[in-house]
Design a protein around this motif. Structure first.
Motif, PDB file in Angstrom:
ATOM      1  N   GLN A 109       0.859  -1.181   0.000  1.00 35.48           N
ATOM      2  CA  GLN A 109       0.000   0.000   0.000  1.00 35.48           C
ATOM      3  C   GLN A 109       0.902   1.240   0.000  1.00 35.48           C
ATOM      4  O   GLN A 109       1.880   1.292   0.752  1.00 35.48           O
ATOM      5  N   VAL A 110       0.556   2.189  -0.828  1.00 37.29           N
ATOM      6  CA  VAL A 110       1.321   3.436  -0.880  1.00 37.29           C
ATOM      7  C   VAL A 110       0.363   4.613  -0.762  1.00 37.29           C
ATOM      8  O   VAL A 110      -0.758   4.553  -1.270  1.00 37.29           O
ATOM      9  N   ALA A 111       0.824   5.657  -0.099  1.00 36.73           N
ATOM     10  CA  ALA A 111      -0.010   6.835   0.100  1.00 36.73           C
ATOM     11  C   ALA A 111       0.860   8.073   0.003  1.00 36.73           C
ATOM     12  O   ALA A 111       1.852   8.198   0.735  1.00 36.73           O
ATOM     13  N   GLU A 112       0.472   8.991  -0.889  1.00 33.05           N
ATOM     14  CA  GLU A 112       1.209  10.231  -1.082  1.00 33.05           C
ATOM     15  C   GLU A 112       0.685  11.330  -0.166  1.00 33.05           C
ATOM     16  O   GLU A 112      -0.495  11.333   0.221  1.00 33.05           O
ATOM     17  N   SER A 113       1.553  12.268   0.117  1.00 31.73           N
ATOM     18  CA  SER A 113       1.168  13.467   0.861  1.00 31.73           C
ATOM     19  C   SER A 113       2.132  14.588   0.504  1.00 31.73           C
ATOM     20  O   SER A 113       3.194  14.329  -0.078  1.00 31.73           O
ATOM     21  N   GLY A 114       1.730  15.805   0.839  1.00 33.15           N
ATOM     22  CA  GLY A 114       2.632  16.936   0.650  1.00 33.15           C
ATOM     23  C   GLY A 114       2.298  17.846  -0.505  1.00 33.15           C
ATOM     24  O   GLY A 114       2.985  18.848  -0.714  1.00 33.15           O
ATOM     25  N   GLY A 115       1.263  17.528  -1.261  1.00 28.69           N
ATOM     26  CA  GLY A 115       0.897  18.398  -2.364  1.00 28.69           C
ATOM     27  C   GLY A 115       0.332  19.713  -1.874  1.00 28.69           C
ATOM     28  O   GLY A 115       0.056  19.893  -0.683  1.00 28.69           O
ATOM     29  N   GLY A 116       0.162  20.636  -2.797  1.00 29.36           N
ATOM     30  CA  GLY A 116      -0.405  21.932  -2.434  1.00 29.36           C
ATOM     31  C   GLY A 116      -0.225  22.933  -3.551  1.00 29.36           C
ATOM     32  O   GLY A 116       0.058  22.571  -4.691  1.00 29.36           O
ATOM     33  N   VAL A 117      -0.406  24.194  -3.192  1.00 29.61           N
ATOM     34  CA  VAL A 117      -0.276  25.293  -4.141  1.00 29.61           C
ATOM     35  C   VAL A 117       1.004  26.060  -3.813  1.00 29.61           C
ATOM     36  O   VAL A 117       1.249  26.396  -2.654  1.00 29.61           O
ATOM     37  N   VAL A 118       1.782  26.339  -4.833  1.00 32.71           N
ATOM     38  CA  VAL A 118       3.049  27.043  -4.640  1.00 32.71           C
ATOM     39  C   VAL A 118       3.254  27.987  -5.817  1.00 32.71           C
ATOM     40  O   VAL A 118       2.782  27.715  -6.928  1.00 32.71           O
ATOM     41  N   GLY A 172       9.109  28.223  -6.516  1.00 31.76           N
ATOM     42  CA  GLY A 172       9.089  27.690  -5.170  1.00 31.76           C
ATOM     43  C   GLY A 172       9.409  26.209  -5.114  1.00 31.76           C
ATOM     44  O   GLY A 172       9.757  25.583  -6.125  1.00 31.76           O
ATOM     45  N   SER A 173       9.267  25.654  -3.910  1.00 36.05           N
ATOM     46  CA  SER A 173       9.608  24.253  -3.670  1.00 36.05           C
ATOM     47  C   SER A 173       8.493  23.540  -2.909  1.00 36.05           C
ATOM     48  O   SER A 173       7.744  24.163  -2.162  1.00 36.05           O
ATOM     49  N   LEU A 174       8.435  22.234  -3.115  1.00 34.03           N
ATOM     50  CA  LEU A 174       7.552  21.359  -2.355  1.00 34.03           C
ATOM     51  C   LEU A 174       8.263  20.039  -2.164  1.00 34.03           C
ATOM     52  O   LEU A 174       9.081  19.642  -3.007  1.00 34.03           O
ATOM     53  N   ARG A 175       7.929  19.349  -1.086  1.00 32.49           N
ATOM     54  CA  ARG A 175       8.431  17.997  -0.898  1.00 32.49           C
ATOM     55  C   ARG A 175       7.243  17.058  -0.736  1.00 32.49           C
ATOM     56  O   ARG A 175       6.437  17.224   0.183  1.00 32.49           O
ATOM     57  N   LEU A 176       7.163  16.090  -1.619  1.00 29.80           N
ATOM     58  CA  LEU A 176       6.138  15.066  -1.525  1.00 29.80           C
ATOM     59  C   LEU A 176       6.695  13.858  -0.795  1.00 29.80           C
ATOM     60  O   LEU A 176       7.876  13.534  -0.909  1.00 29.80           O
ATOM     61  N   SER A 177       5.822  13.190  -0.070  1.00 33.52           N
ATOM     62  CA  SER A 177       6.197  11.962   0.624  1.00 33.52           C
ATOM     63  C   SER A 177       5.306  10.828   0.135  1.00 33.52           C
ATOM     64  O   SER A 177       4.148  11.035  -0.214  1.00 33.52           O
ATOM     65  N   CYS A 178       5.867   9.634   0.149  1.00 33.69           N
ATOM     66  CA  CYS A 178       5.112   8.435  -0.206  1.00 33.69           C
ATOM     67  C   CYS A 178       5.415   7.379   0.845  1.00 33.69           C
ATOM     68  O   CYS A 178       6.524   6.852   0.901  1.00 33.69           O
ATOM     69  N   ALA A 179       4.428   7.105   1.671  1.00 33.35           N
ATOM     70  CA  ALA A 179       4.580   6.101   2.716  1.00 33.35           C
ATOM     71  C   ALA A 179       4.114   4.754   2.184  1.00 33.35           C
ATOM     72  O   ALA A 179       3.022   4.646   1.626  1.00 33.35           O
ATOM     73  N   ALA A 180       4.942   3.743   2.372  1.00 29.58           N
ATOM     74  CA  ALA A 180       4.628   2.399   1.879  1.00 29.58           C
ATOM     75  C   ALA A 180       4.470   1.433   3.042  1.00 29.58           C
ATOM     76  O   ALA A 180       5.151   1.543   4.055  1.00 29.58           O
ATOM     77  N   SER A 181       3.585   0.489   2.878  1.00 29.18           N
ATOM     78  CA  SER A 181       3.392  -0.548   3.888  1.00 29.18           C
ATOM     79  C   SER A 181       3.075  -1.858   3.179  1.00 29.18           C
ATOM     80  O   SER A 181       2.719  -1.876   2.012  1.00 29.18           O
ATOM     81  N   GLY A 182       3.201  -2.946   3.921  1.00 30.70           N
ATOM     82  CA  GLY A 182       2.943  -4.244   3.328  1.00 30.70           C
ATOM     83  C   GLY A 182       4.237  -5.018   3.169  1.00 30.70           C
ATOM     84  O   GLY A 182       4.916  -5.289   4.150  1.00 30.70           O
ATOM     85  N   ARG A 183       4.588  -5.332   1.936  1.00 32.94           N
ATOM     86  CA  ARG A 183       5.822  -6.056   1.696  1.00 32.94           C
ATOM     87  C   ARG A 183       7.028  -5.270   2.165  1.00 32.94           C
ATOM     88  O   ARG A 183       6.948  -4.074   2.388  1.00 32.94           O
ATOM     89  N   THR A 184       8.141  -5.935   2.298  1.00 30.92           N
ATOM     90  CA  THR A 184       9.358  -5.290   2.757  1.00 30.92           C
ATOM     91  C   THR A 184       9.748  -4.157   1.820  1.00 30.92           C
ATOM     92  O   THR A 184      10.083  -4.368   0.661  1.00 30.92           O
ATOM     93  N   PHE A 185       9.703  -2.972   2.348  1.00 29.22           N
ATOM     94  CA  PHE A 185       9.920  -1.768   1.553  1.00 29.22           C
ATOM     95  C   PHE A 185      11.294  -1.763   0.917  1.00 29.22           C
ATOM     96  O   PHE A 185      11.456  -1.351  -0.229  1.00 29.22           O
ATOM     97  N   SER A 186      12.273  -2.221   1.650  1.00 35.04           N
ATOM     98  CA  SER A 186      13.656  -2.113   1.190  1.00 35.04           C
ATOM     99  C   SER A 186      13.984  -3.043   0.033  1.00 35.04           C
ATOM    100  O   SER A 186      15.091  -2.982  -0.504  1.00 35.04           O
ATOM    101  N   THR A 187      13.055  -3.873  -0.390  1.00 31.94           N
ATOM    102  CA  THR A 187      13.331  -4.802  -1.480  1.00 31.94           C
ATOM    103  C   THR A 187      12.719  -4.364  -2.812  1.00 31.94           C
ATOM    104  O   THR A 187      12.882  -5.061  -3.817  1.00 31.94           O
TER     105      THR A 187
END
Length: 123
Positions: free
Chosen positions: A3-12, A16-31
């Motif tokens: 499962q992946v979920a993005e965050s950090g979007g917006g209006v700029v 300018g700059s933005l940083r998006l994040s993507c959190a992953a869960s489930g299988r081993t992320f590092s693989t």
């Protein structure tokens, strides 16, 4: 399953700059490799960048090279997209994707997708 979920979007503002994040869960992320795509209204989904399972290799589309940086933190199961010098043409919904079966720049190769986060760059 991943499962992946993005965050950090917006209006700029342009430049300018933005940083998006993507959190992953489930299988081993590092693989698994991860990627970012974007889709503007009326356009096809476009590859932006990808990172290998260990972070040792990164890939960028020409349109964002030198402005965007992908990174990953395996301790947090998160991939980041740092976007600098943003332009109005960067406006799109940004998607995080996981576990490409083959080509890292082909949307159809990815097995798992987030819901997307809107990035709007005003001029």
């Amino acid at each position: 399953q991943v499962q992946v979920a993005e965050s950090g979007g917006g209006v700029v503002q342009a430049g300018g700059s933005l940083r998006l994040s993507c959190a992953a869960s489930g299988r081993t992320f590092s693989t698994i490799a991860m990627g970012w795509f974007r889709q503007a209204p009326g356009k096809e989904r476009e590859f932006i960048t990808a990172i290998s399972w260990n972070g040792g290799t990164t890939y960028y589309a020409d349109s964002v090279k030198g402005r965007f940086t992908i990174s990953r933190d395996s301790t947090k199961n998160t991939v980041y997209l740092q976007m600098n010098s943003l332009k109005p043409e960067d406006t799109a919904v940004y998607y995080c994707a996981a576990d490409p079966a083959s080509r890292h720049d082909y949307a159809g190769a990815y097995h798992y997708w987030g819901q997307g986060t809107q990035v709007t760059v005003s001029s």
